[in-house]
Motif scaffolding. Structure first.
Motif, PDB file in Angstrom:
ATOM      1  N   SER A 150      -6.333   7.159  -4.513  1.00 19.57           N
ATOM      2  CA  SER A 150      -4.877   7.255  -4.398  1.00 19.57           C
ATOM      3  C   SER A 150      -4.183   5.948  -4.727  1.00 19.57           C
ATOM      4  O   SER A 150      -3.040   5.945  -5.199  1.00 19.57           O
ATOM      5  N   THR A 151      -4.854   4.821  -4.465  1.00 21.83           N
ATOM      6  CA  THR A 151      -4.231   3.511  -4.653  1.00 21.83           C
ATOM      7  C   THR A 151      -4.953   2.642  -5.670  1.00 21.83           C
ATOM      8  O   THR A 151      -4.458   1.561  -6.010  1.00 21.83           O
ATOM      9  N   GLN A 152      -6.155   3.079  -6.130  1.00 28.43           N
ATOM     10  CA  GLN A 152      -6.978   2.283  -7.051  1.00 28.43           C
ATOM     11  C   GLN A 152      -7.285   0.909  -6.462  1.00 28.43           C
ATOM     12  O   GLN A 152      -7.296  -0.104  -7.159  1.00 28.43           O
TER      13      GLN A 152
ATOM     14  N   ASN B 109     -10.447   3.596  -3.539  1.00 28.29           N
ATOM     15  CA  ASN B 109      -9.499   4.588  -3.050  1.00 28.29           C
ATOM     16  C   ASN B 109      -8.803   5.213  -4.259  1.00 28.29           C
ATOM     17  O   ASN B 109      -8.063   4.540  -4.977  1.00 28.29           O
TER      18      ASN B 109
ATOM     19  N   GLU C 235       0.818  -1.210   0.000  1.00 30.10           N
ATOM     20  CA  GLU C 235       0.000   0.000   0.000  1.00 30.10           C
ATOM     21  C   GLU C 235       0.854   1.264   0.000  1.00 30.10           C
ATOM     22  O   GLU C 235       0.543   2.233  -0.701  1.00 30.10           O
TER      23      GLU C 235
ATOM     24  N   ASN D  23      -2.428   6.723   9.473  1.00 33.75           N
ATOM     25  CA  ASN D  23      -3.422   7.652   8.934  1.00 33.75           C
ATOM     26  C   ASN D  23      -4.595   7.741   9.894  1.00 33.75           C
ATOM     27  O   ASN D  23      -4.956   6.764  10.549  1.00 33.75           O
TER      28      ASN D  23
ATOM     29  N   GLY E 259      -9.053   7.505   3.233  1.00 34.76           N
ATOM     30  CA  GLY E 259      -8.721   7.809   1.850  1.00 34.76           C
ATOM     31  C   GLY E 259      -9.772   7.452   0.827  1.00 34.76           C
ATOM     32  O   GLY E 259      -9.538   7.602  -0.370  1.00 34.76           O
ATOM     33  N   HIS E 260     -10.935   6.993   1.262  1.00 33.53           N
ATOM     34  CA  HIS E 260     -12.000   6.670   0.304  1.00 33.53           C
ATOM     35  C   HIS E 260     -13.358   6.796   0.975  1.00 33.53           C
ATOM     36  O   HIS E 260     -13.476   6.779   2.204  1.00 33.53           O
TER      37      HIS E 260
ATOM     38  N   TYR F 235      -4.728  11.799   5.558  1.00 33.49           N
ATOM     39  CA  TYR F 235      -4.445  10.541   4.871  1.00 33.49           C
ATOM     40  C   TYR F 235      -3.357  10.744   3.834  1.00 33.49           C
ATOM     41  O   TYR F 235      -3.369  11.730   3.087  1.00 33.49           O
ATOM     42  N   ASP F 236      -2.417   9.816   3.791  1.00 30.23           N
ATOM     43  CA  ASP F 236      -1.355   9.799   2.789  1.00 30.23           C
ATOM     44  C   ASP F 236      -1.080   8.330   2.480  1.00 30.23           C
ATOM     45  O   ASP F 236      -0.702   7.557   3.372  1.00 30.23           O
ATOM     46  N   SER F 237      -1.268   7.925   1.227  1.00 26.55           N
ATOM     47  CA  SER F 237      -1.137   6.517   0.866  1.00 26.55           C
ATOM     48  C   SER F 237       0.288   6.000   1.025  1.00 26.55           C
ATOM     49  O   SER F 237       0.499   4.774   1.043  1.00 26.55           O
ATOM     50  N   THR F 238       1.283   6.883   1.159  1.00 24.70           N
ATOM     51  CA  THR F 238       2.667   6.448   1.348  1.00 24.70           C
ATOM     52  C   THR F 238       3.050   6.381   2.826  1.00 24.70           C
ATOM     53  O   THR F 238       4.210   6.109   3.142  1.00 24.70           O
TER      54      THR F 238
END
Length: 339
Positions: A243-245, A241, A81, A204, A208-209, A197-200
């Motif tokens: 950011s990450t699909q 999401n 992720e 969090n 993010g969704h 939220y930050d996908s990296t």
């Protein structure tokens, strides 16, 4: 449906925090689905879930603490992720993940005096602020595909981070009906993904969704004997999401509480939940497959009624859950209180 009797109305006024249990459906770093995180927090509802509310405005404040850990499956999913494992690496992960969160939540609600569909309508929203700390340590091994061929790969990771900030906003609507000792409710809630939220990042406060969750519940409450039991069944649909699909599968959850009012001011009992992801995760960003999650929780609860004036009473509830039978998600102890 019948209106509550005066005795019942007094009891409901004393315990009119049925909209929430000790914990609310806040996105946490230690649940299910993508990277071990879900919208629904098991234990959202508990004792008095379907009991009538007092008309007008109310405010519930909540403190929530969790300390959980997970093994290789969840650690591997989190590494995918946050982008620590490249697409051209076929990886095996032997690692552990630990997470801790301390959150303060506020839930303002308004209950309408005029019946809607013969029931009592309550509207509200959850806002939260807090800190999440997460760490991951272990080894990553596998085969790295390059234009020159495939080469063995090995690495030891030690990652930790934290975040302090606001979480997502969770609007909620409930509709309740009363028939003597029997109480019924339906609800709908969801996630507006505006939180930190930050996908990296491992830690969090938001997820993010977006998500939508709906269900129904029942409360048995007998003011003469002090017996109470509540159960709420619900389902969560998660949106992708961006950011990450990655899209989490449909989640099913059943929260329950059973208690005995020893006096009009003191309540003891048990609380629990069963949580299971019944759909598979999907999306172009899904690199871990179906990744269905589940967990069971059980623990004690205590409730205290605090007289504030001749017309106002406060309510303090403390609960704790020990999780077991976990699959593809961290587990541990969850504790909290609301007033």
């Amino acid at each position: 449906m019948k209106q509550p009797t005066s005795a019942r109305r007094a009891l409901m006024k004393a315990f009119a925090l049925a909209l929430v249990s000790v914990v609310v459906a806040v996105p946490m770093p230690a649940m299910a689905d993508e990277g071990g995180v879900s919208f629904w927090l098991p234990g959202f509802f508990g004792s008095l879930a379907a009991a009538p509310q007092q008309p007008g405005w109310s405010l519930t404040s909540i403190y929530y603490h969790t300390s959980v850990s997970a093994g290789a499956d969840v650690a591997r999913a989190r590494e995918f992720e946050i982008g620590r494992i490249p697409l051209n690496l076929t990886a095996n992960v032997s690692a552990n993940l630990d997470a801790r969160a301390d959150l303060a939540l506020a839930l303002p609600t308004y209950t309408f005096a005029t019946p809607v569909l013969g029931g009592q309508l309550t509207l509200g929203a959850v806002g939260l602020y807090g800190r999440v700390d997460t760490s991951l340590a272990g080894s990553v091994t596998g085969a790295l595909a390059t234009p020159l061929g495939t080469f063995p790969f090995s690495r030891f990771d030690s990652i930790s981070d934290s975040v302090t900030g606001f979480g997502d906003v969770l609007p909620i609507a409930t509709l309740r009906w009363n028939a003597g000792v029997h109480n019924y409710m339906t609800y709908i809630t969801g996630d507006i993904p505006v939180g930190a939220y930050d996908s990296t990042r491992l830690s969090n406060v938001g997820i993010g969704h977006s998500a939508i969750d709906a269900g129904g519940g029942y409360t048995y409450l007998n003011p003469q004997t002090g017996h109470e039991f509540s159960g709420v069944l619900g389902f969560t649909y998660n949106f992708t999401n961006p950011s990450t699909q990655y899209q989490n599968g449909v989640d099913m959850h059943f929260d329950w509480g059973a208690s005995q009012f020893l006096t009009k001011q003191f309540q003891v009992g048990l609380v629990g939940y069963v949580y299971k992801e019944i759909g598979c995760d999907s999306g172009s960003g899904d690199r871990v497959g179906c990744f269905q999650s589940q967990v069971v929780g059980l623990g004690p609860q205590l409730g205290f009624v605090i007289p504030l004036s001749t017309t106002t009473q406060g309510y303090l509830n403390v609960k704790g859950y020990k999780e077991f039978a976990a699959q593809n998600r961290p587990d541990g102890w969850t504790r909290g209180s609301h007033s």
